[in-house]
Design a protein around this motif. Structure first.
Motif, mmCIF file in Angstrom:
data_model
loop_
_atom_site.group_PDB
_atom_site.id
_atom_site.type_symbol
_atom_site.label_atom_id
_atom_site.label_comp_id
_atom_site.label_asym_id
_atom_site.label_seq_id
_atom_site.Cartn_x
_atom_site.Cartn_y
_atom_site.Cartn_z
ATOM 1 N N THR A 50 23.361 -21.110 17.576
ATOM 2 C CA THR A 50 22.233 -21.328 18.475
ATOM 3 C C THR A 50 22.253 -22.773 18.954
ATOM 4 O OG1 THR A 50 20.918 -19.703 17.252
ATOM 5 C CG2 THR A 50 19.729 -21.214 18.703
ATOM 6 N N VAL A 51 22.193 -22.943 20.266
ATOM 7 C CA VAL A 51 22.221 -24.279 20.862
ATOM 8 C C VAL A 51 21.007 -24.447 21.764
ATOM 9 C CG1 VAL A 51 24.728 -24.469 20.695
ATOM 10 C CG2 VAL A 51 23.706 -23.459 22.745
ATOM 11 N N SER A 52 20.857 -25.644 22.348
ATOM 12 C CA SER A 52 19.608 -25.947 23.042
ATOM 13 C C SER A 52 19.576 -25.584 24.517
ATOM 14 C CB SER A 52 19.274 -27.440 22.878
ATOM 15 O OG SER A 52 20.290 -28.243 23.464
ATOM 16 N N GLN A 53 20.761 -25.437 25.163
ATOM 17 C CA GLN A 53 20.738 -25.188 26.602
ATOM 18 C C GLN A 53 22.040 -24.512 27.054
ATOM 19 O OE1 GLN A 53 20.557 -28.916 28.699
ATOM 20 N NE2 GLN A 53 22.225 -29.829 27.525
ATOM 21 N N TRP A 80 16.695 -12.654 27.091
ATOM 22 C CA TRP A 80 16.295 -13.583 26.022
ATOM 23 C C TRP A 80 16.815 -15.007 26.221
ATOM 24 C CZ3 TRP A 80 12.647 -11.169 23.728
ATOM 25 C CH2 TRP A 80 12.697 -9.780 23.586
ATOM 26 N N GLY A 81 17.646 -15.234 27.232
ATOM 27 C CA GLY A 81 18.165 -16.577 27.422
ATOM 28 C C GLY A 81 19.529 -16.573 28.081
ATOM 29 N N SER A 99 17.981 -19.850 23.869
ATOM 30 C CA SER A 99 16.822 -19.167 24.453
ATOM 31 C C SER A 99 16.425 -19.807 25.782
ATOM 32 C CB SER A 99 15.637 -19.220 23.485
ATOM 33 O OG SER A 99 15.296 -20.561 23.186
ATOM 34 N N ALA A 100 16.973 -21.001 26.051
ATOM 35 C CA ALA A 100 16.672 -21.694 27.311
ATOM 36 C C ALA A 100 17.490 -21.105 28.453
ATOM 37 C CB ALA A 100 16.970 -23.181 27.176
ATOM 38 N N LYS A 101 16.920 -21.096 29.642
ATOM 39 C CA LYS A 101 17.628 -20.586 30.809
ATOM 40 C C LYS A 101 18.012 -21.689 31.799
ATOM 41 C CE LYS A 101 15.659 -15.969 30.476
ATOM 42 N NZ LYS A 101 14.976 -14.847 31.161
ATOM 43 N N LYS A 102 17.558 -22.915 31.512
ATOM 44 C CA LYS A 102 17.884 -24.050 32.373
ATOM 45 C C LYS A 102 18.325 -25.235 31.523
ATOM 46 C CE LYS A 102 14.674 -22.887 36.131
ATOM 47 N NZ LYS A 102 13.526 -23.371 36.958
ATOM 48 N N ASN A 103 19.198 -26.046 32.088
ATOM 49 C CA ASN A 103 19.649 -27.246 31.392
ATOM 50 C C ASN A 103 18.614 -28.362 31.542
ATOM 51 O OD1 ASN A 103 22.215 -26.234 30.574
ATOM 52 N ND2 ASN A 103 22.928 -26.476 32.681
ATOM 53 N N THR A 104 18.519 -29.168 30.495
ATOM 54 C CA THR A 104 17.608 -30.304 30.532
ATOM 55 C C THR A 104 18.353 -31.634 30.433
ATOM 56 O OG1 THR A 104 17.290 -30.145 28.131
ATOM 57 C CG2 THR A 104 15.707 -28.989 29.535
#
Length: 207
Positions: A50-53, A80-81, A99-104
């Motif tokens: 599991t990663v953040s983006q 789900w992402g 679970s994120a769908k966009k990069n930050t």
């Protein structure tokens, strides 16, 4: 077995596997040992990162493919992402997702969580086995999915129906022989769960 302390992958070529897993930056999280135990088809589990983006998913999948992995599902958006699935040269299936769908921000390849997802034939029976051996359920969706508290463990344990898991990974559900996986925990002796996954006293990870 209050929690998972280590994971051992049984591989045909330890040196080659060690080289591959540098692609994931998993040094210290996995133990590897040589095995020629017969195994065919789906081994009944996946290891999930599991990663953040999404950018981190892409970076880790690309690194795995460059190191010799086989793509099973190219990274894509889902309900789900965002995630993808690859199979390592030793046969282990890995899911990389967020679970994120966009990069930050820019990709970092930082792994937030390592999850062992076991495919089970009977959710109620398998869940009861782990509860009886000291694990605590934190999430449960009927006979489809169950997740356990990980505490200080570097690995989270979850259960998923075997056929549903195989479908999610993009592989046929059938398989025979060894799982080529040993789970290390705080147990005083070897244990085997209802689906044939083996637990033994934890060893220090070294891969």
């Amino acid at each position: 077995m209050a929690s998972i302390a280590s994971l051992t992958l049984e591989v045909a070529d330890v040196e080659a596997a060690e080289r591959f897993y540098t692609a994931f930056g998993l040094h210290g999280r996995l133990h590897l040992r040589a095995s020629e135990a017969p195994t065919t088809g789906f081994r009944g589990y996946t290891l999930a990162l599991t990663v953040s983006q999404p950018a981190d998913v892409d970076q880790l999948v690309d690194a795995a493919l460059d190191a010799g992995a086989t793509p099973l599902k190219r990274p894509a958006k889902s309900l789900w992402g965002y995630g993808g699935v690859v199979q390592a040269p030793d046969g282990t299936i890995w899911k990389i997702a967020t679970s994120a769908k966009k990069n930050t921000g820019p990709a970092t390849s930082r792994i937030d969580e390592l999850v062992l997802l076991l495919g089970v034939a009977d959710m109620a029976e398998s869940k009861r086995f782990y509860i009886d051996h000291g694990l605590t359920v934190t999430k449960s969706f009927g006979r489809m999915y169950a997740e356990f508290a990980s505490g200080p463990s570097p690995v989270k344990l979850a259960l998923y129906r075997r056929r549903a898991l195989a479908k999610e990974l993009g592989v046929a559900p059938d398989g025979t022989g060894s799982h080529r996986l040993v789970i290390g925990g705080s147990t005083t002796g070897d244990l085997t769960d209802p689906d044939g996954f083996t637990w033994e006293a934890a060893v220090a990870a070294r891969a």
